[in-house]
Design a protein around this motif. Structure first.
Motif, PDB file in Angstrom:
ATOM      1  N   ILE A  61       0.840  -1.205   0.000  1.00 33.16           N
ATOM      2  CA  ILE A  61       0.000   0.000   0.000  1.00 33.16           C
ATOM      3  C   ILE A  61       0.875   1.255   0.000  1.00 33.16           C
ATOM      4  N   ASP A  62       1.945   1.244   0.767  1.00 34.33           N
ATOM      5  CA  ASP A  62       2.869   2.380   0.789  1.00 34.33           C
ATOM      6  C   ASP A  62       3.548   2.552  -0.562  1.00 34.33           C
ATOM      7  N   ALA A  63       3.946   1.431  -1.178  1.00 33.25           N
ATOM      8  CA  ALA A  63       4.585   1.515  -2.501  1.00 33.25           C
ATOM      9  C   ALA A  63       3.613   2.035  -3.556  1.00 33.25           C
ATOM     10  N   TYR A  64       2.350   1.702  -3.443  1.00 35.01           N
ATOM     11  CA  TYR A  64       1.350   2.181  -4.392  1.00 35.01           C
ATOM     12  C   TYR A  64       1.223   3.705  -4.358  1.00 35.01           C
ATOM     13  N   ARG A  65       1.524   4.309  -3.211  1.00 29.64           N
ATOM     14  CA  ARG A  65       1.406   5.759  -3.066  1.00 29.64           C
ATOM     15  C   ARG A  65       2.746   6.484  -3.243  1.00 29.64           C
ATOM     16  N   ARG A  66       3.850   5.917  -2.763  1.00 28.17           N
ATOM     17  CA  ARG A  66       5.089   6.700  -2.681  1.00 28.17           C
ATOM     18  C   ARG A  66       6.273   6.137  -3.454  1.00 28.17           C
ATOM     19  N   ALA A  67       6.196   4.927  -3.950  1.00 24.28           N
ATOM     20  CA  ALA A  67       7.340   4.368  -4.680  1.00 24.28           C
ATOM     21  C   ALA A  67       7.719   5.181  -5.918  1.00 24.28           C
ATOM     22  N   PRO A  68       6.773   5.779  -6.669  1.00 22.33           N
ATOM     23  CA  PRO A  68       7.183   6.568  -7.838  1.00 22.33           C
ATOM     24  C   PRO A  68       8.014   7.794  -7.503  1.00 22.33           C
TER      25      PRO A  68
END
Length: 509
Positions: A61-68
């Motif tokens: 969930i964190d990667a879906y928001r901040r990984a980019p």
């Protein structure tokens, strides 16, 4: 555990681009690619199935928001492992690695005993480098260290793993030889007793966490002969330490975890929950990677270095002050570093109006009491920081004849005082000069500063027509001088005032 699938830079960038656009399909592909490895890593570190599922769920969930947000999109695996590792550190690690004990794995006890001889930092580096195939550049990005330090940590982990594995194999061979030994014959009784004593001492030896040196070769002939004849010992020693770690069984990924991740990521009513999960993930580094709680940030290192340098400079200045203490006056070390009272003038005016009403300051007199000639400079009294100079009482002396009446002096035309510059900036220096010039006639002048930090070498003077003079300005500061500004006012005999602005910056000593 299967090896990583062939990772292409284009594939990672495509996944990051899909996450940046909010594509649900990209999130599903990301889960299929990395969920088995993340679940295996987290379960090995925490040893708890429920905690492992929660950490893996929050990581995606964190990667879906901040990984980019990361600068280099080829570090996608580093971002995921770093985010999962941060949550493991916050939840608390067990101190040793765990695997599914119910799975069929003949080398489980050997692997666990081998890892128990290693430091946890070496265990984690070996797990990520040899089981999950993270290269030093990606491993360093996940751990929050440089690629060079990550490579050194991997080499140290490999050495520690191989030495611990060799020591465990030797101990297992000694134990196996002792268990399978037949009843000793009288001639070989002493030799068999010695082998049993070696096994007992090895079993009673305390388990050490620090990396151990390489185990010495087996010297006991019976144990060496047993290793050559025992099929179990040969089978146990067949896989190397790295192969043993990589072949440990992977935990079964829960089928419901994927549905849980996709539902949390796409349900509009769970937007607040997604924001809370991302907030618990902590701050990102300047490269856009998750920061690690056990690694200081670059800003912390920079401020520690800067603060240490400033503290060292201050200590050096204090020591220099102590060494040169006799050369500093009692008024130098004080706080606040400068006063705000105007510097008193030492000019004695006879008229009530003073120089603002056009009165001329008294002229110096000759020893006989005769006034000096027009244009002659008056007597100069040194600056004493507001303290009146001590005048010795006149003693008895020889009598002098009464002065004769001087001839009348024709009146003189007062001149015009020229002052330059209008502003002085004292950055990096503590001494400056004010230039004076007399035009159209003789000029007398008085000077006064607005602050005690500005010291003038003369407070009054006079010049003949066409002459020039100079007043030296000295900046007086404390141990550490703060920036400020003051004014010097120079007034001629006709009451015309000239103001010079004095500005200064920070100074040390």
């Amino acid at each position: 555990m299967p090896r990583w699938s062939s990772e292409e830079v284009a594939a990672d960038r495509r996944l990051v681009q899909g996450l940046n656009e909010g594509d649900d399909v990209a999130l599903g592909e990301l889960y299929e690619e990395y969920a088995p490895h993340l679940y295996d890593y987290v379960s090995s570190v925490t040893g708890d199935v429920k905690v492992t599922a929660d950490i893996v769920h929050d990581t995606f969930i964190d990667a879906y928001r901040r990984a980019p947000r990361m600068r280099d999109h080829v570090h996608l695996s580093s971002w995921l492992f770093g985010a999962a590792r941060r949550r493991c550190v916050q939840r608390g690690r067990t101190g040793e690695l765990w695997w599914d004990r119910d799975a069929e794995f003949a080398g489980h006890d050997l692997l666990r005993a081998t890892l128990a001889r290693m430091e946890f930092a070496d265990q984690e580096a070996a797990l990520l480098a040899f089981r999950h195939r993270l290269r030093p550049s990606r491993l360093g990005a996940a751990l929050g260290v440089s690629s060079r330090r990550a490579a050194l940590r991997v080499r140290r982990a490999r050495t520690s793993l191989e030495e611990a594995h060799r020591a465990e194999l030797e101990q297992a061979a000694r134990e196996c030889a002792g268990l399978r030994a037949a009843e000793p014959e009288p001639a070989a009784k002493a030799r068999s007793f010695r082998s049993a004593a070696v096994v007992m001492l090895a079993a009673r030896a305390p388990e050490r966490r620090a990396p151990e040196p390489a185990a010495p070769p087996i010297e006991d002939e019976d144990v060496r002969r047993h290793v050559g004849d025992c099929a179990d010992c040969r089978e146990r020693a067949r896989p190397g330490a790295v192969e043993l770690l990589a072949s440990a069984p992977a935990p079964v990924l829960p089928a419901a975890l994927r549905h849980r991740v996709m539902h949390t990521a796409t349900d509009p009513e769970l937007a607040g929950h997604r924001a809370d999960i991302a907030a618990r993930g902590g701050a990102l580094t300047p490269e856009g990677l998750p920061s690690q709680p056990d690694v200081p940030s670059p800003f912390t290192k920079r401020w520690l270095f800067t603060g240490g340098g400033m503290a060292g400079a201050l200590v050096t200045a204090l020591l220099a002050t102590v060494v040169m203490g006799t050369g500093l006056g009692p008024s130098t070390l004080r706080w606040p570093p400068f006063g705000t009272r105007p510097q008193p003038s030492v000019t004695d005016r006879s008229s009530p109006g003073g120089p603002d009403h056009g009165t001329r300051p008294p002229q110096a007199q000759a020893p006989g009491g005769r006034p000096g000639a027009a244009g002659a400079p008056p007597a100069v009294r040194p600056q004493t920081d507001g303290r009146e100079p001590r005048v010795p009482s006149p003693g008895p002396g020889p009598t002098t004849p009464a002065p004769t009446t001087p001839p009348p002096v024709p009146p003189t035309v007062p001149g015009e005082l020229l002052v330059s510059p209008g502003k002085i900036t004292m950055y990096g220096t503590k001494v400056a000069h004010i230039r004076l010039a007399a035009q159209k006639g003789p000029v007398t002048w008085t000077a006064m500063s607005s602050t005690g930090q500005i010291v003038l070498d003369r407070m009054q003077g006079g010049m003949a027509k066409g002459a020039s003079d100079e007043v030296t300005v000295t900046l007086r500061t404390a141990l550490i001088g703060l920036p400020g500004e003051g004014k010097v006012t120079i007034t001629d005999s006709e009451g015309a005032a000239h103001q010079i602005t004095i500005a200064w910056g920070v100074s040390l000593l």
